[in-house]
Design a protein around this motif. Structure first.
Motif, PDB file in Angstrom:
ATOM      1  N   LYS A  43      -5.431  28.785-142.930  1.00  0.00           N
ATOM      2  CA  LYS A  43      -4.053  28.734-143.428  1.00  0.00           C
ATOM      3  C   LYS A  43      -3.335  27.504-142.900  1.00  0.00           C
ATOM      4  O   LYS A  43      -3.749  26.902-141.920  1.00  0.00           O
ATOM      5  CB  LYS A  43      -3.302  30.003-143.033  1.00  0.00           C
ATOM      6  N   GLN A  44      -2.229  27.177-143.560  1.00  0.00           N
ATOM      7  CA  GLN A  44      -1.424  26.050-143.103  1.00  0.00           C
ATOM      8  C   GLN A  44      -0.566  26.464-141.913  1.00  0.00           C
ATOM      9  O   GLN A  44      -0.251  27.639-141.721  1.00  0.00           O
ATOM     10  CB  GLN A  44      -0.517  25.564-144.243  1.00  0.00           C
ATOM     11  N   ARG A  45      -0.204  25.466-141.129  1.00  0.00           N
ATOM     12  CA  ARG A  45       0.714  25.715-140.013  1.00  0.00           C
ATOM     13  C   ARG A  45       2.060  26.129-140.579  1.00  0.00           C
ATOM     14  O   ARG A  45       2.555  25.536-141.544  1.00  0.00           O
ATOM     15  CB  ARG A  45       0.845  24.463-139.158  1.00  0.00           C
ATOM     16  N   GLU A  46       2.668  27.156-139.969  1.00  0.00           N
ATOM     17  CA  GLU A  46       3.936  27.673-140.464  1.00  0.00           C
ATOM     18  C   GLU A  46       4.927  27.831-139.323  1.00  0.00           C
ATOM     19  O   GLU A  46       4.556  28.057-138.171  1.00  0.00           O
ATOM     20  CB  GLU A  46       3.743  29.027-141.148  1.00  0.00           C
ATOM     21  N   LEU A  47       6.192  27.741-139.686  1.00  0.00           N
ATOM     22  CA  LEU A  47       7.262  27.926-138.717  1.00  0.00           C
ATOM     23  C   LEU A  47       7.318  29.375-138.270  1.00  0.00           C
ATOM     24  O   LEU A  47       7.266  30.297-139.089  1.00  0.00           O
ATOM     25  CB  LEU A  47       8.603  27.533-139.329  1.00  0.00           C
ATOM     26  N   VAL A  48       7.464  29.571-136.964  1.00  0.00           N
ATOM     27  CA  VAL A  48       7.725  30.901-136.423  1.00  0.00           C
ATOM     28  C   VAL A  48       9.205  31.018-136.088  1.00  0.00           C
ATOM     29  O   VAL A  48       9.894  31.908-136.582  1.00  0.00           O
ATOM     30  CB  VAL A  48       6.872  31.180-135.167  1.00  0.00           C
ATOM     31  N   ALA A  49       9.702  30.121-135.259  1.00  0.00           N
ATOM     32  CA  ALA A  49      11.111  30.150-134.876  1.00  0.00           C
ATOM     33  C   ALA A  49      11.495  28.805-134.292  1.00  0.00           C
ATOM     34  O   ALA A  49      10.648  28.091-133.725  1.00  0.00           O
ATOM     35  CB  ALA A  49      11.387  31.261-133.865  1.00  0.00           C
ATOM     36  N   ARG A  50      12.782  28.462-134.426  1.00  0.00           N
ATOM     37  CA  ARG A  50      13.300  27.227-133.857  1.00  0.00           C
ATOM     38  C   ARG A  50      14.627  27.514-133.164  1.00  0.00           C
ATOM     39  O   ARG A  50      15.318  28.496-133.486  1.00  0.00           O
ATOM     40  CB  ARG A  50      13.520  26.179-134.950  1.00  0.00           C
ATOM     41  N   ILE A  51      14.977  26.648-132.206  1.00  0.00           N
ATOM     42  CA  ILE A  51      16.221  26.816-131.471  1.00  0.00           C
ATOM     43  C   ILE A  51      16.807  25.443-131.197  1.00  0.00           C
ATOM     44  O   ILE A  51      16.093  24.514-130.820  1.00  0.00           O
ATOM     45  CB  ILE A  51      15.976  27.606-130.156  1.00  0.00           C
ATOM     46  N   THR A  52      18.111  25.318-131.411  1.00  0.00           N
ATOM     47  CA  THR A  52      18.788  24.053-131.139  1.00  0.00           C
ATOM     48  C   THR A  52      19.136  23.957-129.655  1.00  0.00           C
ATOM     49  O   THR A  52      19.031  24.948-128.913  1.00  0.00           O
ATOM     50  CB  THR A  52      20.078  23.937-131.955  1.00  0.00           C
ATOM     51  N   ARG A  53      19.572  22.788-129.248  1.00  0.00           N
ATOM     52  CA  ARG A  53      19.966  22.617-127.855  1.00  0.00           C
ATOM     53  C   ARG A  53      21.111  23.565-127.499  1.00  0.00           C
ATOM     54  O   ARG A  53      21.206  24.048-126.383  1.00  0.00           O
ATOM     55  CB  ARG A  53      20.362  21.163-127.593  1.00  0.00           C
ATOM     56  N   GLY A  54      21.969  23.830-128.467  1.00  0.00           N
ATOM     57  CA  GLY A  54      23.106  24.711-128.226  1.00  0.00           C
ATOM     58  C   GLY A  54      22.774  26.186-128.292  1.00  0.00           C
ATOM     59  O   GLY A  54      23.634  27.028-128.005  1.00  0.00           O
ATOM     60  N   GLY A  55      21.530  26.511-128.714  1.00  0.00           N
ATOM     61  CA  GLY A  55      21.117  27.901-128.708  1.00  0.00           C
ATOM     62  C   GLY A  55      21.091  28.585-130.066  1.00  0.00           C
ATOM     63  O   GLY A  55      20.751  29.768-130.156  1.00  0.00           O
ATOM     64  N   SER A  56      21.418  27.874-131.131  1.00  0.00           N
ATOM     65  CA  SER A  56      21.321  28.471-132.467  1.00  0.00           C
ATOM     66  C   SER A  56      19.854  28.608-132.841  1.00  0.00           C
ATOM     67  O   SER A  56      19.049  27.709-132.580  1.00  0.00           O
ATOM     68  CB  SER A  56      22.041  27.604-133.488  1.00  0.00           C
ATOM     69  N   THR A  57      19.529  29.722-133.472  1.00  0.00           N
ATOM     70  CA  THR A  57      18.123  30.003-133.772  1.00  0.00           C
ATOM     71  C   THR A  57      17.921  30.341-135.243  1.00  0.00           C
ATOM     72  O   THR A  57      18.850  30.749-135.948  1.00  0.00           O
ATOM     73  CB  THR A  57      17.601  31.184-132.933  1.00  0.00           C
ATOM     74  N   ASN A  58      16.702  30.134-135.684  1.00  0.00           N
ATOM     75  CA  ASN A  58      16.268  30.669-136.966  1.00  0.00           C
ATOM     76  C   ASN A  58      14.802  31.055-136.838  1.00  0.00           C
ATOM     77  O   ASN A  58      14.081  30.489-136.014  1.00  0.00           O
ATOM     78  CB  ASN A  58      16.495  29.693-138.121  1.00  0.00           C
ATOM     79  N   ALA A  59      14.396  32.043-137.619  1.00  0.00           N
ATOM     80  CA  ALA A  59      13.037  32.553-137.502  1.00  0.00           C
ATOM     81  C   ALA A  59      12.491  32.917-138.877  1.00  0.00           C
ATOM     82  O   ALA A  59      13.261  33.200-139.811  1.00  0.00           O
ATOM     83  CB  ALA A  59      13.014  33.791-136.602  1.00  0.00           C
ATOM     84  N   ALA A  60      11.188  32.939-138.970  1.00  0.00           N
ATOM     85  CA  ALA A  60      10.535  33.355-140.207  1.00  0.00           C
ATOM     86  C   ALA A  60      10.820  34.830-140.458  1.00  0.00           C
ATOM     87  O   ALA A  60      10.915  35.626-139.524  1.00  0.00           O
ATOM     88  CB  ALA A  60       9.034  33.109-140.108  1.00  0.00           C
ATOM     89  N   ASP A  61      10.906  35.184-141.720  1.00  0.00           N
ATOM     90  CA  ASP A  61      11.182  36.578-142.065  1.00  0.00           C
ATOM     91  C   ASP A  61      10.133  37.523-141.498  1.00  0.00           C
ATOM     92  O   ASP A  61      10.434  38.657-141.122  1.00  0.00           O
ATOM     93  CB  ASP A  61      11.248  36.735-143.590  1.00  0.00           C
ATOM     94  N   SER A  62       8.903  37.051-141.419  1.00  0.00           N
ATOM     95  CA  SER A  62       7.801  37.896-140.971  1.00  0.00           C
ATOM     96  C   SER A  62       7.897  38.291-139.505  1.00  0.00           C
ATOM     97  O   SER A  62       7.220  39.230-139.072  1.00  0.00           O
ATOM     98  CB  SER A  62       6.464  37.186-141.216  1.00  0.00           C
ATOM     99  N   VAL A  63       8.717  37.589-138.722  1.00  0.00           N
ATOM    100  CA  VAL A  63       8.817  37.888-137.291  1.00  0.00           C
ATOM    101  C   VAL A  63      10.210  38.340-136.873  1.00  0.00           C
ATOM    102  O   VAL A  63      10.407  38.710-135.717  1.00  0.00           O
ATOM    103  CB  VAL A  63       8.377  36.685-136.429  1.00  0.00           C
ATOM    104  N   LYS A  64      11.161  38.309-137.783  1.00  0.00           N
ATOM    105  CA  LYS A  64      12.517  38.724-137.441  1.00  0.00           C
ATOM    106  C   LYS A  64      12.530  40.170-136.955  1.00  0.00           C
ATOM    107  O   LYS A  64      11.893  41.041-137.550  1.00  0.00           O
ATOM    108  CB  LYS A  64      13.441  38.562-138.645  1.00  0.00           C
ATOM    109  N   GLY A  65      13.256  40.393-135.889  1.00  0.00           N
ATOM    110  CA  GLY A  65      13.320  41.727-135.303  1.00  0.00           C
ATOM    111  C   GLY A  65      12.200  42.024-134.328  1.00  0.00           C
ATOM    112  O   GLY A  65      12.244  43.036-133.620  1.00  0.00           O
ATOM    113  N   ARG A  66      11.192  41.162-134.288  1.00  0.00           N
ATOM    114  CA  ARG A  66      10.065  41.365-133.365  1.00  0.00           C
ATOM    115  C   ARG A  66       9.934  40.225-132.353  1.00  0.00           C
ATOM    116  O   ARG A  66       9.580  40.462-131.202  1.00  0.00           O
ATOM    117  CB  ARG A  66       8.754  41.490-134.142  1.00  0.00           C
ATOM    118  N   PHE A  67      10.179  38.993-132.785  1.00  0.00           N
ATOM    119  CA  PHE A  67      10.034  37.823-131.923  1.00  0.00           C
ATOM    120  C   PHE A  67      11.410  37.270-131.587  1.00  0.00           C
ATOM    121  O   PHE A  67      12.311  37.263-132.439  1.00  0.00           O
ATOM    122  CB  PHE A  67       9.239  36.728-132.628  1.00  0.00           C
TER     123      PHE A  67
END
Length: 121
Positions: A43-67
């Motif tokens: 499979k291709q490399r995929e985003l799991v989660a990212r965080i900015t220096r200020g602490g804002s985050t985003n995550a893949a739908d597949s891991v939300k609520g778990r990671f």
């Protein structure tokens, strides 16, 4: 230059937890965003989660609520707390960081070497 070293991977049973860490070292003057990606066999490399220096985050739908992604700016470290792991989470996990080695230079993207996470009974 900048080196990223991941740790914390391993073998865990379904439903279990792991905490990954990634430390950035080298001639760093500033780090902007940091993130975790994963790549499963075939499979291709995929985003799991990212965080900015200020602490804002985003995550893949597949891991939300778990990671949960977090970081310690003073230690140039990003973490990934993984709970309720599933077999489909099995992959090599990579961290990256947008880092600057000199105030005159632009940010560049650096990658770690990856750490294996295997979820299996």
């Amino acid at each position: 230059q900048v080196q990223l070293v991941e740790s914390g991977g391993g073998l865990v049973q379904p439903g279990g937890s792991l905490r990954l860490s990634c430390v950035a070292s080298g001639r760093i003057v500033s780090i902007n965003g940091m993130g975790w990606y994963r790549q499963a066999p075939g499979k291709q490399r995929e985003l799991v989660a990212r965080i900015t220096r200020g602490g804002s985050t985003n995550a893949a739908d597949s891991v939300k609520g778990r990671f949960t992604i977090s970081r310690d700016n003073a230690k140039n470290t990003v973490y990934l707390q993984m709970n309720s792991l599933k077999p489909e989470d099995t992959a090599v996990y990579y961290c990256n960081a947008e880092a600057r080695v000199d105030w005159r230079y632009a940010f560049e993207l650096y990658w770690g070497q990856g750490t294996q996470v295997t979820v299996s009974s």
